[in-house]
Scaffold this motif. Sequence first.
Motif, PDB file in Angstrom:
ATOM      1  N   TYR A  31       0.854  -1.196   0.000  1.00  0.00           N
ATOM      2  CA  TYR A  31       0.000   0.000   0.000  1.00  0.00           C
ATOM      3  C   TYR A  31       0.885   1.238   0.000  1.00  0.00           C
ATOM      4  CZ  TYR A  31      -3.443  -3.408   1.561  1.00  0.00           C
ATOM      5  OH  TYR A  31      -4.257  -4.508   1.653  1.00  0.00           O
ATOM      6  N   ASP A  32       0.535   2.229  -0.806  1.00  0.00           N
ATOM      7  CA  ASP A  32       1.287   3.483  -0.787  1.00  0.00           C
ATOM      8  C   ASP A  32       0.339   4.645  -1.017  1.00  0.00           C
ATOM      9  OD1 ASP A  32       4.601   4.076  -1.190  1.00  0.00           O
ATOM     10  OD2 ASP A  32       3.202   5.714  -1.622  1.00  0.00           O
ATOM     11  N   SER A  33       0.626   5.735  -0.326  1.00  0.00           N
ATOM     12  CA  SER A  33      -0.274   6.896  -0.418  1.00  0.00           C
ATOM     13  C   SER A  33      -0.155   7.610  -1.764  1.00  0.00           C
ATOM     14  CB  SER A  33       0.053   7.890   0.705  1.00  0.00           C
ATOM     15  OG  SER A  33       1.433   8.175   0.699  1.00  0.00           O
ATOM     16  N   LEU A  49      22.082   8.019  -8.800  1.00  0.00           N
ATOM     17  CA  LEU A  49      21.731   6.843  -8.001  1.00  0.00           C
ATOM     18  C   LEU A  49      22.970   6.138  -7.441  1.00  0.00           C
ATOM     19  CD1 LEU A  49      19.205   5.412  -6.979  1.00  0.00           C
ATOM     20  CD2 LEU A  49      19.580   3.660  -8.671  1.00  0.00           C
ATOM     21  N   ASN A  50      23.459   6.712  -6.362  1.00  0.00           N
ATOM     22  CA  ASN A  50      24.606   6.102  -5.684  1.00  0.00           C
ATOM     23  C   ASN A  50      24.072   4.950  -4.828  1.00  0.00           C
ATOM     24  OD1 ASN A  50      26.984   7.412  -3.222  1.00  0.00           O
ATOM     25  ND2 ASN A  50      27.018   5.563  -4.444  1.00  0.00           N
ATOM     26  N   LEU A  51      24.140   3.735  -5.396  1.00  0.00           N
ATOM     27  CA  LEU A  51      23.494   2.573  -4.771  1.00  0.00           C
ATOM     28  C   LEU A  51      24.205   2.099  -3.521  1.00  0.00           C
ATOM     29  CD1 LEU A  51      22.562   0.160  -7.688  1.00  0.00           C
ATOM     30  CD2 LEU A  51      21.002   1.162  -6.021  1.00  0.00           C
ATOM     31  N   GLY A 367      13.702   0.440   6.948  1.00  0.00           N
ATOM     32  CA  GLY A 367      14.094   1.589   6.133  1.00  0.00           C
ATOM     33  C   GLY A 367      14.450   2.820   6.928  1.00  0.00           C
ATOM     34  N   GLU A 368      14.256   3.952   6.288  1.00  0.00           N
ATOM     35  CA  GLU A 368      14.698   5.218   6.886  1.00  0.00           C
ATOM     36  C   GLU A 368      13.858   5.621   8.092  1.00  0.00           C
ATOM     37  OE1 GLU A 368      15.643   8.260   3.827  1.00  0.00           O
ATOM     38  OE2 GLU A 368      15.232   9.711   5.412  1.00  0.00           O
ATOM     39  N   MET A 369      12.701   4.986   8.286  1.00  0.00           N
ATOM     40  CA  MET A 369      11.881   5.333   9.450  1.00  0.00           C
ATOM     41  C   MET A 369      12.479   4.806  10.758  1.00  0.00           C
ATOM     42  SD  MET A 369       8.564   2.784   9.100  1.00  0.00           S
ATOM     43  CE  MET A 369       7.762   3.340  10.610  1.00  0.00           C
ATOM     44  N   LEU A 380      22.736   5.023   2.591  1.00  0.00           N
ATOM     45  CA  LEU A 380      21.315   5.113   2.944  1.00  0.00           C
ATOM     46  C   LEU A 380      20.533   4.007   2.236  1.00  0.00           C
ATOM     47  CD1 LEU A 380      21.109   8.983   2.577  1.00  0.00           C
ATOM     48  CD2 LEU A 380      20.949   7.731   4.717  1.00  0.00           C
ATOM     49  N   LEU A 381      20.678   3.938   0.926  1.00  0.00           N
ATOM     50  CA  LEU A 381      19.921   2.919   0.183  1.00  0.00           C
ATOM     51  C   LEU A 381      20.320   1.511   0.604  1.00  0.00           C
ATOM     52  CD1 LEU A 381      19.736   4.473  -3.395  1.00  0.00           C
ATOM     53  CD2 LEU A 381      17.829   3.946  -1.867  1.00  0.00           C
ATOM     54  N   THR A 382      21.627   1.287   0.797  1.00  0.00           N
ATOM     55  CA  THR A 382      22.065  -0.071   1.150  1.00  0.00           C
ATOM     56  C   THR A 382      21.382  -0.527   2.439  1.00  0.00           C
ATOM     57  OG1 THR A 382      24.196   0.407   0.132  1.00  0.00           O
ATOM     58  CG2 THR A 382      24.084  -1.557   1.504  1.00  0.00           C
TER      59      THR A 382
HETATM   60  C1  LIG Z   1      17.363  14.198  -3.467  1.00  0.00           C
HETATM   61  C2  LIG Z   1      17.723  12.875  -2.835  1.00  0.00           C
HETATM   62  C3  LIG Z   1      18.794  12.153  -3.334  1.00  0.00           C
HETATM   63  C4  LIG Z   1      19.155  10.931  -2.734  1.00  0.00           C
HETATM   64  N1  LIG Z   1      20.201  10.227  -3.240  1.00  0.00           N
HETATM   65  C5  LIG Z   1      20.584   9.071  -2.658  1.00  0.00           C
HETATM   66  C6  LIG Z   1      21.660   8.308  -3.188  1.00  0.00           C
HETATM   67  O1  LIG Z   1      22.219   8.612  -4.255  1.00  0.00           O
HETATM   68  N2  LIG Z   1      22.050   7.181  -2.508  1.00  0.00           N
HETATM   69  C7  LIG Z   1      21.436   6.792  -1.350  1.00  0.00           C
HETATM   70  O2  LIG Z   1      21.862   5.786  -0.752  1.00  0.00           O
HETATM   71  N3  LIG Z   1      20.365   7.456  -0.861  1.00  0.00           N
HETATM   72  C8  LIG Z   1      19.932   8.581  -1.492  1.00  0.00           C
HETATM   73  N4  LIG Z   1      18.848   9.261  -1.000  1.00  0.00           N
HETATM   74  C9  LIG Z   1      18.131   8.703   0.178  1.00  0.00           C
HETATM   75  C10 LIG Z   1      17.225   7.524  -0.215  1.00  0.00           C
HETATM   76  O3  LIG Z   1      16.485   7.827  -1.372  1.00  0.00           O
HETATM   77  C11 LIG Z   1      16.294   7.199   0.966  1.00  0.00           C
HETATM   78  O4  LIG Z   1      17.076   6.960   2.122  1.00  0.00           O
HETATM   79  C12 LIG Z   1      15.417   5.984   0.663  1.00  0.00           C
HETATM   80  O5  LIG Z   1      14.567   6.229  -0.442  1.00  0.00           O
HETATM   81  C13 LIG Z   1      14.558   5.619   1.877  1.00  0.00           C
HETATM   82  O6  LIG Z   1      13.870   4.435   1.543  1.00  0.00           O
HETATM   83  P1  LIG Z   1      12.579   3.978   2.376  1.00  0.00           P
HETATM   84  O7  LIG Z   1      12.017   2.834   1.619  1.00  0.00           O
HETATM   85  O8  LIG Z   1      12.915   3.797   3.794  1.00  0.00           O
HETATM   86  O9  LIG Z   1      11.579   5.230   2.298  1.00  0.00           O
HETATM   87  P2  LIG Z   1      10.996   6.037   1.054  1.00  0.00           P
HETATM   88  O10 LIG Z   1      11.813   5.865  -0.158  1.00  0.00           O
HETATM   89  O11 LIG Z   1      10.787   7.422   1.556  1.00  0.00           O
HETATM   90  O12 LIG Z   1       9.594   5.340   0.800  1.00  0.00           O
HETATM   91  C14 LIG Z   1       8.555   5.426   1.745  1.00  0.00           C
HETATM   92  C15 LIG Z   1       7.241   5.193   1.039  1.00  0.00           C
HETATM   93  O13 LIG Z   1       6.211   5.161   2.026  1.00  0.00           O
HETATM   94  C16 LIG Z   1       5.081   5.864   1.529  1.00  0.00           C
HETATM   95  N5  LIG Z   1       4.315   6.350   2.669  1.00  0.00           N
HETATM   96  C17 LIG Z   1       4.724   7.194   3.654  1.00  0.00           C
HETATM   97  N6  LIG Z   1       3.740   7.384   4.537  1.00  0.00           N
HETATM   98  C18 LIG Z   1       2.676   6.649   4.116  1.00  0.00           C
HETATM   99  C19 LIG Z   1       1.364   6.429   4.610  1.00  0.00           C
HETATM  100  N7  LIG Z   1       0.921   7.018   5.733  1.00  0.00           N
HETATM  101  N8  LIG Z   1       0.543   5.611   3.917  1.00  0.00           N
HETATM  102  C20 LIG Z   1       0.962   4.985   2.787  1.00  0.00           C
HETATM  103  N9  LIG Z   1       2.194   5.168   2.267  1.00  0.00           N
HETATM  104  C21 LIG Z   1       3.046   5.985   2.925  1.00  0.00           C
HETATM  105  C22 LIG Z   1       5.675   6.966   0.683  1.00  0.00           C
HETATM  106  O14 LIG Z   1       4.754   7.441  -0.288  1.00  0.00           O
HETATM  107  C23 LIG Z   1       6.893   6.288   0.050  1.00  0.00           C
HETATM  108  O15 LIG Z   1       6.566   5.714  -1.211  1.00  0.00           O
HETATM  109  C24 LIG Z   1      18.443  10.458  -1.601  1.00  0.00           C
HETATM  110  C25 LIG Z   1      17.352  11.181  -1.122  1.00  0.00           C
HETATM  111  C26 LIG Z   1      16.982  12.374  -1.722  1.00  0.00           C
HETATM  112  C27 LIG Z   1      15.808  13.155  -1.176  1.00  0.00           C
END
Ligand SMILES: Cc1cc2nc3c(=O)[nH]c(=O)nc-3n(C[C@H](O)[C@H](O)[C@H](O)COP(=O)(O)OP(=O)(O)OC[C@H]3O[C@@H](n4cnc5c(N)ncnc54)[C@H](O)[C@@H]3O)c2cc1C
Length: 405
Positions: A31-33, A49-51, A367-369, A380-382
């Motif tokens: 599910y995603d908002s 995209l620095n993976l 994840g990042e939360m 971060l991504l790793t």
């Molecule tokens: C400009 C930018 C450049 C970046 N470049 C890099 C990089 O090169 N290398 C790297 O390692 N990291 C990079 N990052 C960081 C990386 O993108 C994030 O750390 C990563 O995407 C976090 O992944 P996640 O799955 O935890 O959360 P997110 O990618 O934030 O995904 C969370 C998802 O949850 C959904 N969501 C949130 N709340 C709700 C809700 N209440 N109901 C339903 N859905 C919800 C959101 O819509 C989203 O799709 C970058 C970030 C930014 C902003």
Amino acid sequence: MNKTVAIIGGGPAGLMAAEVLSQHGVGVDVYDSMPSLGRKFLMAGKSGLNLTHSEPFEKFVSRYGSRSEEVKSWLLDFTPDDLRQWASDLGIETFVGTSGRVFPKMMKASPLLRAWLKRLDEAGVKIHLRHRWVGWNEDGSLRFETPDGIRTVQAEATLLALGGGSWKKLGSDGAWIPWLEQAGAQVEALKPANCGFDVAWSPHFREKYDGHPIKSVVLSFDAFHQQGEFIITKEGVEGSLIYAASALMRDALERGGATLHLDLAPDKSEEQLVQQISKPRGSRSMASHLEKTVGIKGVKAGLLREFVPKDEFALAERLAFYIKNLPVPLVAPRPIDEAISSAGGVTFESMDENLMLKNRPGIFCAGEMLDWEAPTGGYLLTACFASGRRAAWGAIKWLESRQLV
Ligand SMILES: Cc1cc2nc3c(=O)[nH]c(=O)nc-3n(C[C@H](O)[C@H](O)[C@H](O)COP(=O)(O)OP(=O)(O)OC[C@H]3O[C@@H](n4cnc5c(N)ncnc54)[C@H](O)[C@@H]3O)c2cc1C
């Protein structure tokens, strides 16, 4: 396959969890908002995209600071090399850049995300877009706001991968904090990480140098010393070198104040500078004298004018000292919405080693939360990918222990 895990959040962490669960025969609903998945991932692709990073594993895990041990345990199950192999299996070849950072050869995220979503679809993962999770109902079911009204979902296990608090418009907004707290989780306040800072520029400097890069300086802050580049903005400073020191500077500001120091001429010693600046100036202005003798001009000269006390500017020894140690007082971090990532989140103490909430069995987070942070460089991504896998395995074990799979 007769049981279903609800994954909320379709970013890198949630999608990686969906992959592991679906491979294990568990039904998955994501599910995603937002109207499409992986928006922040795609944004990360805009800068190449620095993976991940190719440095030795122990050095890699040290990047997670006080949470290195916990993150290491996820990374042992999904190493940076595994991540490269995983991308390659999706048809995305990677390369190691000069800095050791790893990028897809295509330098963008969309081909990877497309191939990944196709594979998830083939594995039977169901995607529900425009489903905004807004907490739990009294009976423990999940509550979503959808274009068709409120929807209630019962799941055998739930995996939350809701992201941090930066770049709200891409989907992650931190609105989940009170719901997690009500569920008995401890959540550290979200703070900007890998962020810029406000500096109280004079109107003249701001006007003249907004957008100018500062190349090849050494930034020092406490034990941090690194050569690199950054950018002057209207509000202050941004860019890779600033981000690298940003956690230390943010924490110091929280404690009361922070001043970074710049070495504007890393290739010259202070003595050399004194010698060169002391050469007769003749009728030259101080600006052209500095340019001629030590090569300092433009925005670097502007920075000296900003922070060297007027009465010390004409003294060769003092000026040389400031060129090597220019203090730049910081006012505040830029707002979290502008940051690359966020620190804070669900504490490790609230979860078991499988990332299940101790006070809410059957609810996993990834994840990042979660309450960890890391510099840019692919860290971060790793960790998001690796934590998604750990939480998914946690959910599988939990379902198995309850004989639900
Ligand atoms: C400009 C930018 C450049 C970046 N470049 C890099 C990089 O090169 N290398 C790297 O390692 N990291 C990079 N990052 C960081 C990386 O993108 C994030 O750390 C990563 O995407 C976090 O992944 P996640 O799955 O935890 O959360 P997110 O990618 O934030 O995904 C969370 C998802 O949850 C959904 N969501 C949130 N709340 C709700 C809700 N209440 N109901 C339903 N859905 C919800 C959101 O819509 C989203 O799709 C970058 C970030 C930014 C902003």
